[in-house]
Motif scaffolding. Structure first.
Motif, PDB file in Angstrom:
ATOM      1  N   TYR A   1       0.833  -1.203   0.000  1.00  0.00           N
ATOM      2  CA  TYR A   1       0.000   0.000   0.000  1.00  0.00           C
ATOM      3  C   TYR A   1       0.865   1.249   0.000  1.00  0.00           C
ATOM      4  O   TYR A   1       0.637   2.194  -0.775  1.00  0.00           O
ATOM      5  N   VAL A   2       1.877   1.269   0.862  1.00  0.00           N
ATOM      6  CA  VAL A   2       2.739   2.447   0.969  1.00  0.00           C
ATOM      7  C   VAL A   2       3.566   2.622  -0.299  1.00  0.00           C
ATOM      8  O   VAL A   2       3.776   3.750  -0.769  1.00  0.00           O
TER       9      VAL A   2
ATOM     10  N   ARG B   1       1.111   4.110  -2.942  1.00  0.00           N
ATOM     11  CA  ARG B   1       0.437   5.383  -2.695  1.00  0.00           C
ATOM     12  C   ARG B   1       1.272   6.406  -1.938  1.00  0.00           C
ATOM     13  O   ARG B   1       0.884   7.577  -1.828  1.00  0.00           O
ATOM     14  N   GLY B   2       2.378   5.951  -1.387  1.00  0.00           N
ATOM     15  CA  GLY B   2       3.241   6.887  -0.684  1.00  0.00           C
ATOM     16  C   GLY B   2       2.723   7.336   0.661  1.00  0.00           C
ATOM     17  O   GLY B   2       3.219   8.322   1.224  1.00  0.00           O
ATOM     18  N   GLU B   3       1.734   6.662   1.187  1.00  0.00           N
ATOM     19  CA  GLU B   3       1.170   7.005   2.491  1.00  0.00           C
ATOM     20  C   GLU B   3       0.581   5.764   3.133  1.00  0.00           C
ATOM     21  O   GLU B   3       0.369   4.748   2.466  1.00  0.00           O
ATOM     22  N   LEU B   4       0.321   5.855   4.418  1.00  0.00           N
ATOM     23  CA  LEU B   4      -0.280   4.740   5.144  1.00  0.00           C
ATOM     24  C   LEU B   4      -1.775   4.674   4.855  1.00  0.00           C
ATOM     25  O   LEU B   4      -2.406   5.697   4.568  1.00  0.00           O
TER      26      LEU B   4
ATOM     27  N   VAL C   1       7.643   1.112   8.038  1.00  0.00           N
ATOM     28  CA  VAL C   1       7.287   0.833   6.649  1.00  0.00           C
ATOM     29  C   VAL C   1       7.276   2.124   5.835  1.00  0.00           C
ATOM     30  O   VAL C   1       7.778   2.172   4.706  1.00  0.00           O
ATOM     31  N   LEU C   2       6.724   3.181   6.398  1.00  0.00           N
ATOM     32  CA  LEU C   2       6.671   4.466   5.701  1.00  0.00           C
ATOM     33  C   LEU C   2       8.082   5.023   5.496  1.00  0.00           C
ATOM     34  O   LEU C   2       8.411   5.517   4.403  1.00  0.00           O
ATOM     35  N   ALA C   3       8.926   4.922   6.503  1.00  0.00           N
ATOM     36  CA  ALA C   3      10.295   5.430   6.402  1.00  0.00           C
ATOM     37  C   ALA C   3      11.098   4.646   5.369  1.00  0.00           C
ATOM     38  O   ALA C   3      11.872   5.228   4.591  1.00  0.00           O
ATOM     39  N   ASP C   4      10.923   3.331   5.337  1.00  0.00           N
ATOM     40  CA  ASP C   4      11.633   2.500   4.363  1.00  0.00           C
ATOM     41  C   ASP C   4      11.226   2.865   2.940  1.00  0.00           C
ATOM     42  O   ASP C   4      12.066   2.919   2.032  1.00  0.00           O
ATOM     43  N   ALA C   5       9.922   3.105   2.732  1.00  0.00           N
ATOM     44  CA  ALA C   5       9.437   3.471   1.395  1.00  0.00           C
ATOM     45  C   ALA C   5       9.998   4.825   0.971  1.00  0.00           C
ATOM     46  O   ALA C   5      10.387   5.015  -0.193  1.00  0.00           O
ATOM     47  N   GLU C   6      10.058   5.762   1.902  1.00  0.00           N
ATOM     48  CA  GLU C   6      10.601   7.077   1.588  1.00  0.00           C
ATOM     49  C   GLU C   6      12.088   6.995   1.255  1.00  0.00           C
ATOM     50  O   GLU C   6      12.579   7.652   0.332  1.00  0.00           O
ATOM     51  N   GLN C   7      12.822   6.147   1.986  1.00  0.00           N
ATOM     52  CA  GLN C   7      14.246   5.980   1.726  1.00  0.00           C
ATOM     53  C   GLN C   7      14.477   5.329   0.376  1.00  0.00           C
ATOM     54  O   GLN C   7      15.350   5.734  -0.385  1.00  0.00           O
ATOM     55  N   THR C   8      13.653   4.346   0.029  1.00  0.00           N
ATOM     56  CA  THR C   8      13.767   3.686  -1.262  1.00  0.00           C
ATOM     57  C   THR C   8      13.519   4.685  -2.395  1.00  0.00           C
ATOM     58  O   THR C   8      14.208   4.674  -3.405  1.00  0.00           O
TER      59      THR C   8
END
Length: 222
Positions: free
Chosen positions: A189-190, A193-196, A210-217
């Motif tokens: 999902y994150v 969509r870039g959000e929870l 999970v949100l931080a990992d997606a932002e780092q990726t």
């Protein structure tokens, strides 16, 4: 008429927490097979909950604590558990056809390391104009059948809410961080969509990670 109270969903990263209060004339009025909800199969829990709801002698009160409330920095899970227990008790007592002068006593499954303190806080939080004799014990859902009945109702309500989310969003799992389906759903999902999701507990470390990992990726891809 004694009552028992328990909660379900205090620890998941997704979805609401529910508390339930079950009020009965006596424990003997409960259907056979009542036990701590964790010891019962989902199908059996649903059968027993339906029986509890369908018995005119039994009164059930339910309270929901949403992820928005859980993420509110002005509160904490202990206070929310107190609030949920109190609201469930109010629901079970306000709808019961009993005199305001009748004694009302009940037992909660303690959500605090200090069971007596938890009982006092729940009693203070109840907005009923009548005296309540509330006690709390650790593991009461396993030792007291009325609290066990409350644990079943709370768990069935929690499971139903997660099933509704699955219908809308696809498999979300149990909502617990240890559930691979929940973890996979959150990551997918994150990533997309870039959000929870709106029913995530953003203050929980699982969701934040999970949100931080997606932002780092995303940053590494530039």
């Amino acid at each position: 008429m004694p009552f028992g109270v328990d909660e379900a969903g205090k620890g998941p990263a997704l979805g609401s927490m529910f508390a339930a209060a079950v009020r009965v004339p006596e424990a003997a009025a409960l259907p056979e097979g009542i036990a701590d909800s964790k010891r019962l199969a989902p199908e059996r829990r649903e059968e027993l909950a339906a029986t509890l709801y369908g018995d005119d002698r039994i009164v059930v009160g339910v309270a929901e604590v949403t992820p928005t409330l859980i993420d509110d920095p002005e509160t904490n899970m202990n206070s929310l558990a107190v609030r949920a227990h109190a609201e469930a008790i109010e629901g079970a007592i306000e709808t019961a056809d009993v005199s305001a002068d009748s004694p009302v006593s009940g037992l909660c499954d303690a959500c605090d390391t200090d069971a007596d303190r938890f009982a006092r806080r729940v009693a203070d939080a109840c907005g009923l104009e009548r005296d309540l004799d509330i006690a709390a014990e650790h593991g009461a859902d396993d030792t007291d059948p009325i609290v066990g009945a409350a644990s079943i109702v709370a768990k069935v309500e929690r499971d139903a809410s997660m099933a509704a989310l699955t219908d809308e969003y696809g498999p979300v799992g149990s909502g617990y961080p240890s559930d691979p389906t929940t973890r996979e759903f959150l990551e997918s999902y994150v990533a997309e969509r870039g959000e929870l999701p709106p029913f995530a507990r953003g203050s929980w470390s699982t969701c934040a990670d999970v949100l931080a990992d997606a932002e780092q990726t995303g940053l590494e891809q530039f």
